[in-house]
Enzyme design. Sequence first.
Site, PDB file in Angstrom:
ATOM      1  N   CYS A 106       9.137   3.085  36.060  1.00  0.00           N
ATOM      2  CA  CYS A 106       9.008   4.252  36.945  1.00  0.00           C
ATOM      3  C   CYS A 106       9.755   4.039  38.247  1.00  0.00           C
ATOM      4  O   CYS A 106      10.262   4.980  38.849  1.00  0.00           O
ATOM      5  CB  CYS A 106       7.535   4.563  37.209  1.00  0.00           C
ATOM      6  SG  CYS A 106       6.631   3.224  38.036  1.00  0.00           S
TER       7      CYS A 106
ATOM      8  N   HIS B  11       2.260   3.172  41.343  1.00  0.00           N
ATOM      9  CA  HIS B  11       3.227   3.931  40.549  1.00  0.00           C
ATOM     10  C   HIS B  11       4.224   4.565  41.513  1.00  0.00           C
ATOM     11  O   HIS B  11       3.838   5.196  42.493  1.00  0.00           O
ATOM     12  CB  HIS B  11       2.494   5.004  39.729  1.00  0.00           C
ATOM     13  CG  HIS B  11       3.395   5.915  38.962  1.00  0.00           C
ATOM     14  ND1 HIS B  11       4.280   5.466  38.004  1.00  0.00           N
ATOM     15  CD2 HIS B  11       3.551   7.269  38.998  1.00  0.00           C
ATOM     16  CE1 HIS B  11       4.930   6.495  37.487  1.00  0.00           C
ATOM     17  NE2 HIS B  11       4.509   7.596  38.081  1.00  0.00           N
TER      18      HIS B  11
ATOM     19  N   ASN C 246       6.891  12.937  40.521  1.00  0.00           N
ATOM     20  CA  ASN C 246       6.452  11.859  39.642  1.00  0.00           C
ATOM     21  C   ASN C 246       7.474  11.721  38.518  1.00  0.00           C
ATOM     22  O   ASN C 246       7.745  12.694  37.809  1.00  0.00           O
ATOM     23  CB  ASN C 246       5.074  12.210  39.061  1.00  0.00           C
ATOM     24  CG  ASN C 246       4.507  11.107  38.189  1.00  0.00           C
ATOM     25  OD1 ASN C 246       5.204  10.171  37.809  1.00  0.00           O
ATOM     26  ND2 ASN C 246       3.237  11.225  37.847  1.00  0.00           N
TER      27      ASN C 246
END
Length: 430
Positions: A117, A303, A323
Amino acid sequence: MMHSLKWLLHGHQDGNFRQKRAKAGLLVTSELDKALEDCKARVARIVKDCTARNVKFRDMEFDLDNDKNQCLYGLEVTDTYDISDVQRVTDIYDNPGLFDAGGPDANDIVQGGLGDCWFLSALSTMATSKGLVDKFCVAHNKTVGVYGFIFFRDMQWVPVIIDDLLCMSIPKFEELSSTEQQLYHYDKDRYNRHARKGGKTLTFAKSGTEGETWVPLIEKAYAKHHGDYASLEGGYTSDAIEDLTGGVSITVLTKDILDKDKFWREELLMANKDRLFGCYYNTLNTTRAGVESTTVQGLIGSHAYSILRAVECKGKRFVVIRNPWGQAEWTGPWSNGSKEWTQEWLEILPQLQHEFGADGQFVMEYCDFLDCWDVIDRTRLFDDSWVMSSQWLQVLSRPLKSAWSYGDVSCPHYHPFILYSRLTNVFLAT
């Protein structure tokens, strides 16, 4: 102590350089043009050779088909990925293209079965700056299946050439159970046309726009650059942006920001102009709550998220964030469909360049942004008016009879000192 000195000089020499300089992007060094030309020449040679031999390009240095375990895991298998087989881009998509007509877009990135990520967040952040991603996607030929990229490593630009073989997660028809085959009336061609076509079949990252291939191919090139896919499990967004641009990153702890108004004016409002931002918060201790993990109003701990832009509208300060999963968004104030979006405030959506939808992009007010995130990664980009000079130090240890140390020089890592300067502006990276 022995040392060698290397310095690089670029930029405008007159006092009007601020008006004349190009938009900040890839760090301009003496090796940049050489790396670009080398990458283009290597791709051209491969195209010529493959055309003459009537074969598609196969990268023997990073062959996902015949050396899969080495490319995926390196020397140690720490995880297993859901992989059925390997296919070429032209077999996965009916009409593939590196970018669609609009070019790379932040909303085109969807994370797959790899814990990268941080890297995809960097790509998403960079895609908001028009023309930036295109610069390190140097040359390609989809017919032959060859793609050339450049990355910045150890103070120099490095070409990376890959083929177009990508990992698939959808099994072959013969691997299905009889019941599963029955769903397609035992028709293998029908199954291949519907189930094994498009980005949904890829194991790792994919584009949210069907037919675009830049996301999985850049991810593959970056994996090759680091040795294998597993090496991309976990990292920092700022490190990836440095590799992609040659910029310099710092970490900002939100609790340590002295003047929040100044940080807004002088930092966040410059997002995607001459600096890029990412953010995350540390995972919560959920022992007391009795759950394995929890979120903060939809936000996931440890994250990496991309900061796309900061916009001031009608006296309020907003930060637009994404995201890289392409889903799982903020559910607090100013989230999609929240009560704050009255008719009056819906008028600012074009100014925010935001649309409601489950695409991973969301809006936060600046005060909530500072409350929720622990860490902001900021990468400074440079134009060709900046100077980079560097000095490599080789520090020898003392003789064995003495205590182990680096001798008379204290240095946290064996690392170059890099100095970026433009007239009175100086950045020092160590």
